[in-house]
Every structure is written in structure tokens, then in C-alpha cells.
Design a protein around this motif. Structure first.
Motif, PDB file in Angstrom:
ATOM      1  N   MET A 285       0.836  -1.108  -0.014  1.00 60.72           N
ATOM      2  CA  MET A 285      -0.311   0.054  -0.079  1.00 60.72           C
ATOM      3  C   MET A 285       0.879   1.399  -0.053  1.00 60.72           C
ATOM      4  O   MET A 285       1.833   1.394   0.991  1.00 60.72           O
ATOM      5  CB  MET A 285      -0.968   0.172   1.234  1.00 60.72           C
ATOM      6  CG  MET A 285      -1.821   1.258   1.131  1.00 60.72           C
ATOM      7  SD  MET A 285      -2.999   1.375   2.624  1.00 60.72           S
ATOM      8  CE  MET A 285      -4.067   0.074   2.039  1.00 60.72           C
ATOM      9  N   ILE A 286       0.781   2.283  -1.072  1.00 60.25           N
ATOM     10  CA  ILE A 286       1.524   3.121  -1.165  1.00 60.25           C
ATOM     11  C   ILE A 286       0.589   4.501  -0.922  1.00 60.25           C
ATOM     12  O   ILE A 286      -0.314   4.717  -1.503  1.00 60.25           O
ATOM     13  CB  ILE A 286       2.092   3.161  -2.497  1.00 60.25           C
ATOM     14  CG1 ILE A 286       2.982   1.863  -2.912  1.00 60.25           C
ATOM     15  CG2 ILE A 286       3.048   4.518  -2.583  1.00 60.25           C
ATOM     16  CD1 ILE A 286       3.610   1.701  -4.189  1.00 60.25           C
ATOM     17  N   THR A 287       1.093   5.435  -0.023  1.00 58.32           N
ATOM     18  CA  THR A 287       0.440   6.552   0.183  1.00 58.32           C
ATOM     19  C   THR A 287       1.313   7.717  -0.415  1.00 58.32           C
ATOM     20  O   THR A 287       2.328   7.585  -0.935  1.00 58.32           O
ATOM     21  CB  THR A 287       0.192   6.784   1.729  1.00 58.32           C
ATOM     22  OG1 THR A 287       1.505   7.016   2.393  1.00 58.32           O
ATOM     23  CG2 THR A 287      -0.226   5.537   2.336  1.00 58.32           C
ATOM     24  N   ASP A 288       0.862   9.026   0.117  1.00 59.67           N
ATOM     25  CA  ASP A 288       1.815  10.163  -0.326  1.00 59.67           C
ATOM     26  C   ASP A 288       2.873  10.197   0.476  1.00 59.67           C
ATOM     27  O   ASP A 288       3.563  11.373   0.399  1.00 59.67           O
ATOM     28  CB  ASP A 288       0.848  11.536  -0.206  1.00 59.67           C
ATOM     29  CG  ASP A 288      -0.032  11.658  -1.453  1.00 59.67           C
ATOM     30  OD1 ASP A 288       0.399  11.085  -2.471  1.00 59.67           O
ATOM     31  OD2 ASP A 288      -0.996  12.201  -1.357  1.00 59.67           O
ATOM     32  N   TYR A 289       2.895   9.612   1.467  1.00 60.22           N
ATOM     33  CA  TYR A 289       4.106   9.677   2.782  1.00 60.22           C
ATOM     34  C   TYR A 289       4.932   8.561   2.739  1.00 60.22           C
ATOM     35  O   TYR A 289       6.059   8.564   3.095  1.00 60.22           O
ATOM     36  CB  TYR A 289       3.499   9.749   4.037  1.00 60.22           C
ATOM     37  CG  TYR A 289       2.559  11.134   4.004  1.00 60.22           C
ATOM     38  CD1 TYR A 289       2.965  12.428   3.945  1.00 60.22           C
ATOM     39  CD2 TYR A 289       1.286  11.026   3.854  1.00 60.22           C
ATOM     40  CE1 TYR A 289       2.149  13.533   3.916  1.00 60.22           C
ATOM     41  CE2 TYR A 289       0.202  12.044   3.916  1.00 60.22           C
ATOM     42  CZ  TYR A 289       0.787  13.303   3.781  1.00 60.22           C
ATOM     43  OH  TYR A 289      -0.225  14.393   3.900  1.00 60.22           O
ATOM     44  N   GLY A 290       4.646   7.223   2.182  1.00 59.18           N
ATOM     45  CA  GLY A 290       5.507   5.898   2.421  1.00 59.18           C
ATOM     46  C   GLY A 290       4.659   4.907   1.876  1.00 59.18           C
ATOM     47  O   GLY A 290       3.614   5.003   1.177  1.00 59.18           O
ATOM     48  N   TRP A 291       4.800   3.841   2.565  1.00 56.45           N
ATOM     49  CA  TRP A 291       4.419   2.527   1.917  1.00 56.45           C
ATOM     50  C   TRP A 291       4.388   1.436   3.198  1.00 56.45           C
ATOM     51  O   TRP A 291       5.235   1.347   4.084  1.00 56.45           O
ATOM     52  CB  TRP A 291       5.210   1.883   0.648  1.00 56.45           C
ATOM     53  CG  TRP A 291       6.538   1.436   0.988  1.00 56.45           C
ATOM     54  CD1 TRP A 291       6.924   0.082   1.253  1.00 56.45           C
ATOM     55  CD2 TRP A 291       7.615   1.878   0.857  1.00 56.45           C
ATOM     56  NE1 TRP A 291       8.591   0.036   1.367  1.00 56.45           N
ATOM     57  CE2 TRP A 291       8.759   1.293   1.107  1.00 56.45           C
ATOM     58  CE3 TRP A 291       7.758   3.453   0.551  1.00 56.45           C
ATOM     59  CZ2 TRP A 291      10.037   1.829   1.008  1.00 56.45           C
ATOM     60  CZ3 TRP A 291       9.282   4.125   0.562  1.00 56.45           C
ATOM     61  CH2 TRP A 291      10.279   3.311   0.775  1.00 56.45           C
TER      62      TRP A 291
END
Length: 216
Positions: free
Chosen positions: A136-142
Motif C-alpha cells: 500500500m503506497i500513500t503520499d508519505y510512504g508504504w
């Protein structure tokens, strides 16, 4: 070794959820590179409005206008059952259409906090039950669900969190604070890499989180 997630990371497929649309350059680049993008319901409209065309749009259609569903009826797959959410429906669709194992999940956080928690927890389900390699990849990390002995590529001062699911022992090398078999999720959060790799050794499943940027 688990490599850092970058703009050039490769995945068999991407699921774009209907949370906050990615703004960070890494998830946006991955969306542009992958040809097998499956959107969850309303995310399909967002993706198309950004000039892309998904492989499929999956869901009950409650967040899509009738005109949109009619226009894109060839790629819209209506699944009304409510036992699973749209993220899982999209995952099952990918598994039925391709031999994909490495799947990236984007747009799965933000907006409603209950959706965010549910979606993050599903990474472990897909790893254990579906035998996938989800990230799961977000705007801040994974987030990466995993188990046993693992090595992760890192960099100094990268922020790392560990969420224990079933380990009775969970040891680490390369973290500022050595890990253990945490009893509560908060106990393994806010750790930090001190070099170019970290090694984890557990006797069960655990979920790792890594930031894109080093702590200043």
C-alpha cells in the motif's frame, strides 16, 4: 531483499481506491507506468479525468453517475455484494484476469479514517489468504505485510514502523531501537533506520511501514 519504493518500481497491477487521489510524485509515476490499473468505483472517474483509462472499474457503482456508467459500460463491472469492500472486489478481479502477484494499492487512505484502517488491515489478509505480495503506497510512504526473516533496503533516518500481527518473537538489526514482539500496535511505531538495510526476524506475520523521506 525488499527494495525501496521509487518512481521506477514495477508491479503486476495497481488498485486505485476511492480515497484521496495521490499527489506525491512516486505514486503518480507508478500510475503512469503500470498498464494493469483497476479502479474502485468513484476512483475510476478520477483516474479517467486525469487522462488515463483503467483496465476495469469495480464496485457497486453508488459513487458513479448513471451517465458515466453507461458511457464506460465495457469496463465497469457491477458487484453488488457487501460482504467485501471494493478494494477486495478489485483484488479478486485482478486475480481472476491475470497471474498478478505483486499489487500496489494507491488512493486507499485519507478521507474517512475507518476506511483507512480497514484498507491497511486488508494488506495482511491479501498476503495470508490470497498469497499475494501487496504494497500500500500513500503520499508519505508504504506498507508491506510480511513474515519470518526479511531484509529491507533503507537509508539513514528513514522512519520505520512495525505492527506485529502474530509474532511471539520479533527481532531486528539496523533500527535505532531494537524490535520485540509488540503486544500493541502503537509500540512498534516511530522507529528509525540507521543504515542502508534493516533485518527483521519473526516467527509470524508483521506489517512494515517506511517513509519516502528521511527525518530532518
Amino acid at each position: 531483499m525488499h527494495k525501496l519504493i521509487t518512481e521506477l518500481s514495477e508491479f503486476d497491477a495497481i488498485v486505485l481506491a476511492n480515497g484521496e487521489y495521490p499527489t506525491h510524485h512516486i505514486p503518480l509515476s507508478l500510475l503512469g507506468l503500470c498498464h494493469n490499473v483497476v479502479c474502485c468505483d468513484g476512483a475510476g472517474a478520477k483516474y479517467i479525468s486525469n487522462g488515463k483509462m483503467p483496465l476495469a472499474i469495480i464496485g457497486d457503482g453508488d459513487s458513479l453517475p448513471s451517465e458515466f456508467k453507461k458511457k464506460h459500460q465495457e469496463i465497469f463491472h457491477h458487484i453488488a455484494e457487501q460482504e467485501d469492500n471494493d478494494l477486495t472486489k478489485a483484488t479478486r478481479f485482478i486475480m481472476s484476469q491475470t497471474p498478478a502477484r505483486s499489487i500496489a494499492y494507491l488512493g486507499a487512505t485519507g478521507m474517512r479514517e475507518d476506511h483507512t484502517i480497514a484498507n491497511i488491515s486488508l494488506m495482511m489478509r491479501y498476503y495470508k489468504e490470497y498469497h499475494l505480495m501487496p504494497v500500500m503506497i500513500t503520499d508519505y510512504g508504504w506498507f508491506i505485510p510480511t513474515s519470518g526473516k526479511q531484509v529491507f533496503e533503507t537509508f539513514p533516518r528513514q522512519q520505520v514502523s512495525i505492527f506485529n500481527f502474530s509474532c511471539k518473537h520479533l527481532n531486528s538489526k539496523g533500527l535505532r531501537w531494537n524490535s520485540y514482539a509488540y503486544q500493541q500496535f502503537w509500540q512498534g511505531s516511530l522507529n528509525e533506520a540507521i543504515d542502508k538495510t534493516i533485518e527483521m526476524d519473526g516467527d509470524g506475520e508483521y506489517l512494515m511501514y517506511f517513509t519516502f523521506d528521511a527525518k530532518k
